[in-house]
Design an enzyme around this catalytic site. Sequence first.
Site, PDB file in Angstrom:
ATOM      1  N   LEU A  73      -0.920  16.747  -7.320  1.00  0.00           N
ATOM      2  CA  LEU A  73      -1.783  16.210  -8.379  1.00  0.00           C
ATOM      3  C   LEU A  73      -3.011  15.504  -7.813  1.00  0.00           C
ATOM      4  O   LEU A  73      -4.146  15.815  -8.170  1.00  0.00           O
ATOM      5  CB  LEU A  73      -0.984  15.257  -9.262  1.00  0.00           C
ATOM      6  CG  LEU A  73      -1.778  14.570 -10.378  1.00  0.00           C
ATOM      7  CD1 LEU A  73      -2.294  15.595 -11.378  1.00  0.00           C
ATOM      8  CD2 LEU A  73      -0.926  13.522 -11.081  1.00  0.00           C
ATOM      9  N   ALA A  74      -2.799  14.526  -6.940  1.00  0.00           N
ATOM     10  CA  ALA A  74      -3.936  13.756  -6.406  1.00  0.00           C
ATOM     11  C   ALA A  74      -4.881  14.650  -5.617  1.00  0.00           C
ATOM     12  O   ALA A  74      -6.108  14.502  -5.693  1.00  0.00           O
ATOM     13  CB  ALA A  74      -3.434  12.610  -5.535  1.00  0.00           C
ATOM     14  N   ASP A  75      -4.336  15.587  -4.846  1.00  0.00           N
ATOM     15  CA  ASP A  75      -5.185  16.518  -4.097  1.00  0.00           C
ATOM     16  C   ASP A  75      -6.037  17.359  -5.036  1.00  0.00           C
ATOM     17  O   ASP A  75      -7.224  17.591  -4.778  1.00  0.00           O
ATOM     18  CB  ASP A  75      -4.320  17.425  -3.224  1.00  0.00           C
ATOM     19  CG  ASP A  75      -3.919  16.778  -1.911  1.00  0.00           C
ATOM     20  OD1 ASP A  75      -4.804  16.264  -1.211  1.00  0.00           O
ATOM     21  OD2 ASP A  75      -2.729  16.793  -1.587  1.00  0.00           O
ATOM     22  N   SER A  76      -5.422  17.851  -6.112  1.00  0.00           N
ATOM     23  CA  SER A  76      -6.155  18.712  -7.036  1.00  0.00           C
ATOM     24  C   SER A  76      -7.249  17.949  -7.760  1.00  0.00           C
ATOM     25  O   SER A  76      -8.362  18.461  -7.948  1.00  0.00           O
ATOM     26  CB  SER A  76      -5.185  19.329  -8.049  1.00  0.00           C
ATOM     27  OG  SER A  76      -4.216  20.125  -7.388  1.00  0.00           O
TER      28      SER A  76
ATOM     29  N   ALA B 154      -9.995  17.489  -5.372  1.00  0.00           N
ATOM     30  CA  ALA B 154     -10.750  18.734  -5.169  1.00  0.00           C
ATOM     31  C   ALA B 154     -11.791  18.913  -6.253  1.00  0.00           C
ATOM     32  O   ALA B 154     -12.945  19.294  -5.980  1.00  0.00           O
ATOM     33  CB  ALA B 154      -9.792  19.923  -5.143  1.00  0.00           C
TER      34      ALA B 154
END
Length: 482
Positions: free
Chosen positions: A253-256, A259
């Site tokens: 979630l946090a990575d997306s 991004a």
Amino acid sequence: MTSARTTPSPGVTPPPEQPNTSNTPDTPDTLSAPGATERPGPPGAALPSTPSTPSTPTRPSAPSVSAAAHPVPGTAPSPLPSPAAGPPAPALHGLRVLDLATLFAGPLAATLLGDFGAEVVKVEHPRRPDPSRGHGPAKDGIGLWWKLLGRNKRTITLDLSSPGGRDTLLGLAAGADVIIENFRPGTLEKWGLGWEELHRANPRLVLTRVTGFGQSGPYSHRPGFGTLAEAMSGFAAATGEPDGPPTLPPFGLADSIAALATSYAVLTALAARTATGRGQVVDMAIIEPILTVLGPQPLWYDQLGYVQPRLGNRSRNNAPRNTYRTADDCWVAVSTSAQSVAERVMRLVGRPGLIDEPWFATGSGRAEHADELDEAVGAWIARRPRSEVLAAFEKAEAAIAPVYDIRDVMDDPQYRALDTVTEVEDPELGTIRMQNVLFRLSETPGAIRWTGRPHGADTDAVLTELGLTADEISALRTQGAL
């Protein structure tokens, strides 16, 4: 049905399959060192000149502003189409991006840019590929996540810590618009590839640095992953049942979110460049975008001392708002953010008298009586099968959705109408289905031109376009730089 989003851009064909000339990775689970991207400079700029020696390629001067298109592997360069020649070029046509990042925020940001026409070159360490190639389920030994994350990218190998790799990257950077990297602060500087060197090679370059904690501060040198951001942002603390533990999402979630924010930051920096003529550094800390999407929690605490508790599926802002089990053992989600919708739900479930209660007039008031409202809605839904519940809510113009797993998503008529999950041809796996590009543009749609390619598949082609000879490329490979 395949929408325009997956239709290849005019004159664009997938890169041909080439033998993987890089070494077999010996430690696929370690962080990979990024490499270079081949992207022609601003409009009309020529590719960097051939290095003088194979061991230490010379650094070409930064290209002048131009508009030449960058050739796709196996195709001849073609000019931008005129209005009379057919559809306009993709929105980000001519934008050159070097993806040096791994796992997952930086690479996904590059994917999002590539989906709308940016020419992305993914650089991986010769012996340590991007670990995403080995994340999650695989088919016939081929990582499926990579097919999505690596789409619309050419792949090369380059050891940036070697002298040959360093100078080759500087040559590639001279013709690039954007570099995306996620090394710990100071790593590129240690290799002689910091902002000073990259800016000297190309003053128009945008260097995008994606790390867990940013480029400064007491945590900047810690290893950082999306899971840590989900924990530190307050997301996990506010997620889960009131009497249960903090809950982390079972996906990135946090990575997306980071991004999405990174691709926005890149385009913002490029917009500024049109005014100033200069590139700049983007400093993206993964712990920050997820805090933004959590809404006014900092403001609540600052002004009221209020700390968001775990509420399960409920909300402190409105009620009824929850998931409810149907008679055929399915689940549905109900939302009543709008007052009018809350009133419709109460009439539908046979409890119109609740609408006249003074507390029902506001979302926060309804939230304080969530037990009573949940009992009314939940009891009505529990006596009916999901199909009847959905039909009744739709007729009443009340907000409801079935709780899907991925099987339902793949079969849903709305997702099908939008072509949200689309069919793509892959040279290794045949026809595969994956998420389509993120949104639709009426004039310059994005496209999935090809899926994630093998490790280093385009190394020779990219470096040849940079101006290196076959002997120079062979010498770099002998040195371990490729």
